[in-house]
Write an enzyme that holds these catalytic residues in place. Structure first.
Site, PDB file in Angstrom:
ATOM      1  N   SER A 106      42.482 -30.025 -28.094  1.00  0.00           N
ATOM      2  CA  SER A 106      43.593 -28.988 -27.607  1.00  0.00           C
ATOM      3  C   SER A 106      42.814 -28.092 -26.620  1.00  0.00           C
ATOM      4  CB  SER A 106      43.990 -28.181 -28.821  1.00  0.00           C
ATOM      5  OG  SER A 106      44.961 -27.435 -28.662  1.00  0.00           O
ATOM      6  N   ASP A 156      54.286 -33.863 -29.889  1.00  0.00           N
ATOM      7  CA  ASP A 156      53.456 -32.732 -29.861  1.00  0.00           C
ATOM      8  C   ASP A 156      54.265 -31.489 -29.233  1.00  0.00           C
ATOM      9  OD1 ASP A 156      51.612 -30.661 -29.088  1.00  0.00           O
ATOM     10  OD2 ASP A 156      49.924 -32.261 -28.608  1.00  0.00           O
ATOM     11  N   HIS A 187      51.028 -32.168 -32.825  1.00  0.00           N
ATOM     12  CA  HIS A 187      49.595 -31.495 -32.310  1.00  0.00           C
ATOM     13  C   HIS A 187      48.367 -31.834 -33.360  1.00  0.00           C
ATOM     14  CE1 HIS A 187      47.869 -29.166 -29.447  1.00  0.00           C
ATOM     15  NE2 HIS A 187      47.134 -28.305 -30.112  1.00  0.00           N
TER      16      HIS A 187
END
Ligand code: MLT
Length: 211
Positions: A106, A156, A187
């Site tokens: 991320s 996501d 995610h």
């Protein structure tokens, strides 16, 4: 002596030439990705810094103005600061500078992508989980010796798959050998994704360097 410029970090020595540079997501810290790093590579050294920016108390690697909207000046400065830290850590811990593989999740994947684009000598390969285009560099670097594996979650809500596709196109335009895999996930990471990334890393070990 600690590597300069200083980042809070964990260092776990390994018994191969490779070092995994572990870059956590928003709200993570230097300890978060150590188990993931060991799962991906049981032999490599692990270098895991903590991002210096705090967003509502949550560590990150660079400032953002809103979700997915980055403060580009801060991103450039923080990318260079992180790259300088990695170079200093390589000297300090006596690591092989040409065997550094970034592993980012991320926000950590985004700063890793930024480092590939702005400081191409720092990592020779990277595994990017849930990444997007961090910035478009003024001049596209020559990344023809770099290999990148990207894992995207098809559901996501934070990183739309189109954004990840744009990153793939940008890295390929710079000459990078990019593998992208889509997983039935949001995610968060899944076990099968981590196994797939680990398999790619094992194959990378055996492959001859690209010219
Ligand atoms: C970022 O800020 O880097 C991305 O939006 C991912 C995240 O939420 O950290």
């Amino acid at each position: 002596m600690r590597p300069q410029p200083d980042f809070l970090h964990e260092f776990v020595p390994g018994n191969s030439k490779r070092t995994l540079l572990l870059l956590h997501g928003t709200g993570g810290n230097e300890r978060d990705l150590i188990p993931l790093g060991r799962e991906l590579d049981p032999d490599g050294s692990l270098l895991s810094p903590r991002g210096k920016i705090l967003e509502n108390g949550m560590p990150r690697f660079f400032r953002r103005l809103a979700e997915g909207v980055f403060d580009l000046e801060d991103l450039k400065a923080r990318t260079n600061e992180l790259a300088d830290f990695v170079a200093a850590a390589v000297r300090h811990y006596n690591l092989a500078a040409d065997h550094v593989v970034g592993v980012g999740y991320s926000n950590g994947a985004n700063v890793a992508a930024s480092m590939l684009l702005l400081r191409p000598g720092i990592m020779h390969a990277a595994i990017l989980f849930r990444a997007m285009v961090p910035l478009i560099p003024e001049n596209l670097p020559d990344l023809s010796s770099a290999r990148v594996w990207i894992g995207a979650g098809s559901q996501d809500p934070i990183i739309p798959t189109l954004e990840t596709q744009r990153l793939v196109e940008l890295l390929r335009a710079a000459g990078t050998d990019v593998t992208i895999r889509f997983f039935d996930a949001g995610h968060g990471l899944t076990k099968s994704e981590i196994e797939t990334a680990g398999q790619w890393l094992r194959e990378l070990k055996q492959a001859a360097p690209r010219r």
